[in-house]
Structures are given as structure tokens and as C-alpha cells.
Design an enzyme around this catalytic site. Structure first.
Site, PDB file in Angstrom:
ATOM      1  N   ASP A 127      20.907   0.466   2.912  1.00 31.79           N
ATOM      2  CA  ASP A 127      21.741   0.501   4.128  1.00 31.79           C
ATOM      3  C   ASP A 127      21.546   1.789   4.934  1.00 31.79           C
ATOM      4  OD1 ASP A 127      23.352  -1.935   4.271  1.00 31.79           O
ATOM      5  OD2 ASP A 127      24.159  -1.288   2.340  1.00 31.79           O
ATOM      6  N   HIS A 160      34.239  -2.278  10.408  1.00 33.42           N
ATOM      7  CA  HIS A 160      34.718  -0.958  10.818  1.00 33.42           C
ATOM      8  C   HIS A 160      35.537  -1.072  12.108  1.00 33.42           C
ATOM      9  CE1 HIS A 160      30.938   0.554   8.651  1.00 33.42           C
ATOM     10  NE2 HIS A 160      31.934   1.145   8.032  1.00 33.42           N
ATOM     11  N   LEU A 183      24.206  -4.189   1.894  1.00 32.77           N
ATOM     12  CA  LEU A 183      25.497  -4.882   1.845  1.00 32.77           C
ATOM     13  C   LEU A 183      25.687  -5.734   3.100  1.00 32.77           C
ATOM     14  CD1 LEU A 183      27.567  -1.712   0.904  1.00 32.77           C
ATOM     15  CD2 LEU A 183      26.887  -3.564  -0.660  1.00 32.77           C
ATOM     16  N   CYS A 194      25.936   2.109  15.021  1.00 26.19           N
ATOM     17  CA  CYS A 194      25.710   2.636  13.670  1.00 26.19           C
ATOM     18  C   CYS A 194      24.267   3.016  13.404  1.00 26.19           C
ATOM     19  CB  CYS A 194      26.231   1.684  12.615  1.00 26.19           C
ATOM     20  SG  CYS A 194      25.545   0.070  12.734  1.00 26.19           S
ATOM     21  N   ARG A 226      36.531   0.579   4.041  1.00 23.24           N
ATOM     22  CA  ARG A 226      35.621   1.706   3.784  1.00 23.24           C
ATOM     23  C   ARG A 226      36.265   3.077   3.981  1.00 23.24           C
ATOM     24  NH1 ARG A 226      30.243  -0.056   4.131  1.00 23.24           N
ATOM     25  NH2 ARG A 226      30.205  -2.190   3.306  1.00 23.24           N
ATOM     26  N   GLU A 262      25.067   6.321  11.209  1.00 26.70           N
ATOM     27  CA  GLU A 262      26.345   6.743  11.787  1.00 26.70           C
ATOM     28  C   GLU A 262      27.448   6.895  10.741  1.00 26.70           C
ATOM     29  OE1 GLU A 262      28.767   3.896  14.127  1.00 26.70           O
ATOM     30  OE2 GLU A 262      28.768   5.432  15.656  1.00 26.70           O
ATOM     31  N   ASP A 263      27.327   6.144   9.663  1.00 23.87           N
ATOM     32  CA  ASP A 263      28.408   6.160   8.671  1.00 23.87           C
ATOM     33  C   ASP A 263      28.474   7.437   7.845  1.00 23.87           C
ATOM     34  OD1 ASP A 263      29.445   3.644   9.354  1.00 23.87           O
ATOM     35  OD2 ASP A 263      27.815   2.658   8.270  1.00 23.87           O
ATOM     36  N   ARG A 310      26.296   3.753  -1.035  1.00 21.73           N
ATOM     37  CA  ARG A 310      25.872   4.498   0.150  1.00 21.73           C
ATOM     38  C   ARG A 310      26.185   5.998   0.080  1.00 21.73           C
ATOM     39  NH1 ARG A 310      26.798   2.017   5.792  1.00 21.73           N
ATOM     40  NH2 ARG A 310      25.146   3.575   6.072  1.00 21.73           N
TER      41      ARG A 310
HETATM   42  C1  CIR Z   1      27.259  -1.680   5.219  1.00 23.86           C
HETATM   43  O1  CIR Z   1      27.886  -2.663   4.817  1.00 23.86           O
HETATM   44  O2  CIR Z   1      27.601  -0.537   4.934  1.00 23.86           O
HETATM   45  C2  CIR Z   1      26.046  -1.908   6.094  1.00 23.86           C
HETATM   46  N1  CIR Z   1      25.400  -3.104   5.704  1.00 23.86           N
HETATM   47  C3  CIR Z   1      26.452  -1.977   7.537  1.00 23.86           C
HETATM   48  C4  CIR Z   1      27.051  -0.711   8.057  1.00 23.86           C
HETATM   49  C5  CIR Z   1      27.302  -0.785   9.523  1.00 23.86           C
HETATM   50  N2  CIR Z   1      27.823   0.441  10.001  1.00 23.86           N
HETATM   51  C6  CIR Z   1      28.499   0.571  11.132  1.00 23.86           C
HETATM   52  O3  CIR Z   1      28.747  -0.398  11.804  1.00 23.86           O
HETATM   53  N3  CIR Z   1      28.922   1.782  11.457  1.00 23.86           N
END
Ligand code: CIR
Length: 278
Positions: free
Chosen positions: A82, A186, A40, A273, A153, A87-88, A107
Site C-alpha cells: 500500500d 478516510h 488492503l 493519497c 484508521r 499521504e497516510d 502499513r
Molecule cells: C489502505 O487501505 O490503506 C490502502 N489500500 C488505501 C489507502 C488510501 N489512502 C487515502 O485515501 N489517504
């Protein structure tokens, strides 16, 4: 159960900037897979170069090792383009671990593997059930207080569930609504906690009531991407190419490590992340 691996240490010697800080001993990382470019993004910076992304990821891992961390290096997972943005998937603290329910449907499955990896280190793993949605990139720990971004998110239900878990371990938290703030995915895309009550913020976040009691380090216009820097033990990892910000960090006494992040920026990824520290 391995118990907590983070300890609070007094760092009084070379670190004039810090009375005390939390030491990390480990980090989970996962290199991007071959289909990383299918992930994404809201950016218009072109497709990421896979080979360069791997090189940048390796340099990032080496920087974490320089900070004294032992890395848990996961295999790339092409089911989830992704999944390098580990970290997410979890909120790890020195008292508890909460698995997230990522806000992007593509995700959600990433969490399963992270749960397996984290489980030996915590007595219990908590989670964010529906209707909660929460990405770790929206959660910023500032010495026992958690700043939680409400974003595309992370919804209020997820934020409230997280607050409940954190409160049960003695942590406080507050919400910052970033849904109207342009150009950040974020909360931590535009903010980082350093130490000594110091918060790095982009201008668009600086007036938030929730930040009134912090010493703000405002990021110069044009260098917003640098706001997502990362204090790891006695060093600050930051994105290369933002000289004003790096100079400011050095002037404040931080030992900085600049890292090329271009291939992650193309996919909306910040520096924090790429790892889960604990
Ligand atoms: C997303 O859109 O989920 C990933 N392409 C990028 C996530 C980045 N995560 C973050 O900065 N904690």
C-alpha cells in the site's frame, strides 16, 4: 535544515475564486510496486491492473508538475503493497511535520522512509506514539484549521496527539467521527477543502455540525468518489469520469485537471493519497 518550502502568496490575477491560497513547491510520490494488488481494500471492483496503475500514477505525477511542483519520486517498495498511498504516513504543514502511526498494522513500516525524506525540510519531526493511530487520509487542512476524521484508521488518542502538536504551532482543529459513515475509508474519501471557505462534501457528511460555517459544495449522488479532489496551487486535480462534479468546479472558476484513477479506486485509494504536498 531547509526550513519551510511553502509560502503564502496572494493570487489575485486570474484566480477569481481565491483571495489567497497556500502554494506548494514539492511533493513526495511513490509508484505502486509489482505486488500492489496484495494491498488492503474494501472495494469490490476487481484486482487492479499493474501496468495501468503505473500509467495512471505517471499521469498524476505529470499533473503535479504542471502545477509547478518539484517531485521527490521514491522507488516502489514491495515490502509494503500500500506504500503508493504516501499521504497516510505524514501530516505536513508550513510550520511543522508530524509522522503518523498508520492504523493498519501492515502499513506502519512505511513511515520510516518518509521520515528520512522529509527530515531535511523541517527543524523537527513529531510523531504519533501508541496507543495513537492516525492516517494522513483522515486529516484535512483548511487554512489554519484541521478537520480530523475519527475512523477505522485514526483513533481518538491519535487525533488528540495530533491536535496537541498542531496547537503548539498555532493551528486549531476539530474532530469528525466517520465510523458510522458507510463507504468511506478516510475523512478525505468524502471531503476536500478548496479555498475561500469552500468545502466539497458527500451527502453523508454534509450535515456534520463541524461544517456549519463552510460553504458546502455537495457532490451529486453517484459521484461520491470525486469528492476526494485536490487543490494544488491554482488548479484542482480531480478524478476523471464525474462530469457533473467537474462541470461544477469549472463553473466555480477552478482550472481542473481530470485524472484516471480507476486502478487506485480499486484499492480504496483517492486522488489526494498518492502524494504528500508541502
Ligand atoms: C489502505 O487501505 O490503506 C490502502 N489500500 C488505501 C489507502 C488510501 N489512502 C487515502 O485515501 N489517504
Amino acid at each position: 535544515m531547509g526550513g519551510h518550502t511553502r509560502t503564502r502568496l496572494w493570487l489575485r490575477n486570474a484566480c477569481s475564486f481565491s483571495d489567497f491560497t497556500t502554494m506548494f513547491t514539492k511533493a513526495i510520490v511513490r509508484p505502486p510496486g509489482r505486488n500492489y494488488a496484495e494491498g488492503l481494500t474494501t472495494m469490490n471492483l476487481g484486482a487492479p491492473n499493474y501496468k495501468r496503475a503505473l500509467q495512471q500514477h505517471e499521469a498524476y505525477c505529470e499533473a503535479l508538475e504542471q502545477c509547478g511542483l518539484t517531485l521527490m519520486r521514491l522507488e516502489p517498495d514491495e515490502r509494503y503493497p500500500d506504500s503508493t498511498f504516501v499521504e497516510d504516513t505524514a501530516v505536513l504543514t508550513d510550520r511543522c511535520a508530524i509522522l503518523t502511526r498508520p492504523g493498519a498494522a501492515s502499513r506502519v513500516g512505511e513511515v520510516e522512509k518518509i521520515a528520512d525524506v522529509v527530515a531535511p525540510f523541517y527543524a523537527e519531526l513529531h510523531s504519533i506514539p501508541e496507543p495513537g493511530k492516525l492516517d494522513g487520509g483522515d486529516i484535512c487542512e483548511a487554512e489554519g484549521h484541521f478537520l480530523i476524521g475519527i475512523s477505522e484508521r485514526t483513533n481518538k488518542a491519535g487525533a488528540q496527539q495530533l491536535t496537541g502538536w498542531l496547537a503548539s504551532y498555532g493551528f486549531s482543529s476539530s474532530f469528525i467521527d466517520i465510523t458510522g459513515v458507510k463507504d468511506i475509508l478516510h475523512l478525505k474519501s468524502g471531503l476536500a477543502y478548496l479555498s475561500d471557505n469552500r468545502l466539497v462534501v458527500i451527502d453523508a457528511l454534509a450535515d456534520s455540525h463541524e461544517f456549519r460555517d463552510y460553504d458546502l459544495v455537495r457532490v451529486t449522488a453517484g459521484e461520491e468518489y470525486a469528492a476526494n479532489c485536490l487543490l494544488v496551487n491554482d488548479r484542482v486535480l480531480l478524478a476523471a469520469g464525474y462530469p457533473v462534479f467537474e462541470g461544477r468546479m469549472r463553473a466555480l472558476g477552478y482550472h481542473t485537471i481530470a485524472l484516471e484513477m480507476t486502478e487506485f479506486q480499486k484499492m480504496d485509494g483517492g486522488l489526494s493519497c498518492l502524494s504528500l504536498r508541502f
